[in-house]
Design an enzyme around this catalytic site. Sequence first.
Site, short mmCIF file in Angstrom:
data_model
loop_
_atom_site.label_atom_id
_atom_site.label_comp_id
_atom_site.label_asym_id
_atom_site.label_seq_id
_atom_site.Cartn_x
_atom_site.Cartn_y
_atom_site.Cartn_z
N ASP A 78 0.83 -1.23 0.00
CA ASP A 78 0.00 0.00 0.00
C ASP A 78 0.85 1.26 0.00
O ASP A 78 2.02 1.24 0.37
CB ASP A 78 -0.94 0.00 1.21
CG ASP A 78 -0.18 0.01 2.54
OD1 ASP A 78 0.79 -0.75 2.68
OD2 ASP A 78 -0.55 0.78 3.44
N GLU A 140 0.01 -1.28 5.61
CA GLU A 140 1.13 -0.99 6.52
C GLU A 140 1.07 0.45 6.99
O GLU A 140 1.40 0.78 8.12
CB GLU A 140 2.47 -1.27 5.82
CG GLU A 140 3.69 -1.21 6.75
CD GLU A 140 4.25 0.20 6.97
OE1 GLU A 140 5.00 0.41 7.93
OE2 GLU A 140 3.91 1.12 6.17
#
Length: 380
Positions: A78, A140
């Site tokens: 991400d 994350e």
Amino acid sequence: MVNEKRLVRQFQKLVSIDAESWQEREIANYLVECLEDLGLEVTEDQGNLVYGSPAGNIHAYLPPTAGGESLLLAGHMDTVSPGKGRKAFVHKNGKITSAGDTVLGADDHAALAEMLELVKVIQEDRVAHSGIEFSISFAEEAFCKGARAMDFSLIRSKRALVLDLAGPVGGVSLAAPTILSIYLDVIGRSAHAGFAPERGIHALAVAAEAIAQIPMGRVHEDTTVNLGRIHGGSTKNSVPDRVHIEGEIRSMSDRRAVKEVEKIRRTFQEAADRAGARIHMQTEREIRAYRMPEESELMTLYRKACASQGISPYIQETFGGSDNNVYAEHGIQGLVIASAMNEHHSKEEWTSAGDMAKVTRILLEMVKLSTNMEYEYAEL
Ligand SMILES: [Zn+2]
């Protein structure tokens, strides 16, 4: 041999895919496809079901061709926002940037491009290795939510390199803090502020009294306290009956962080007691502090791998977390290493082909160094 052009093309392809946190389906599909095409055993876990988000953590395994312990290479799929419609421009001076209206997302797509290039080089050059695992988390950037829901039964390695550190190549971080989030409500009693203020319990006044007594900022050399958000009350002629406060504590010492939370709870409780109000406080441990010894075997290998590229590693203190906090909780010893990103989390974020190639060569060296060739001969 590391192919710089191919590496940049791979990076540009990754950047062209939107991958903001919680919206990782497309990038996950692409990564699974790439890793399967390279012949790895790929599994997507179901950690996303905990949050109802679209993509799980990706685990991929390259089975060993020699003896020794396997090595885990980790990154995240991400990006932060603004990350929609990213493009990677290669400038004449070698810098790679976005168009200026989004982040580049070298955090952490440079790492992903390096991992994919590494596998290609290992296969082309028939590099003997003792098994390499790849773990690519989702979300994350949302306090490691993906890693926290990861299926750790898939992971066999005891040592990891987490490719998620900004700054010059060769950087390494050995420690990270505990981060505790605080959600606190002060509950008083509402009343008309003009007709019957005596009947009210002023939640805002209670909160203000407590906040004024709480030291904020760097309360200790390795600990910070911040109450960062407050809202409450309803109208200007009502005694406010509810105030909501949010904050966080960071500390390199988990115990100290917990102590600071208790101090805040006590201060609010006492202020509430004096006024006849109540408090409701929730804390959430986002990540837990860890510290890796400087003399660890993994650090020795990293020093050697950097030296092979003419770089001397430098230890970077960070006051932020990464997936490595979660790996550490699961007994995996990991280093967070520079992955060729600069000015991350900004539209000025940049990387370069040269840096990505250097990181890939350092990874290749790590793979070679952690392969126990003697063991292989013994097996034969
Ligand atoms: Zn990152």
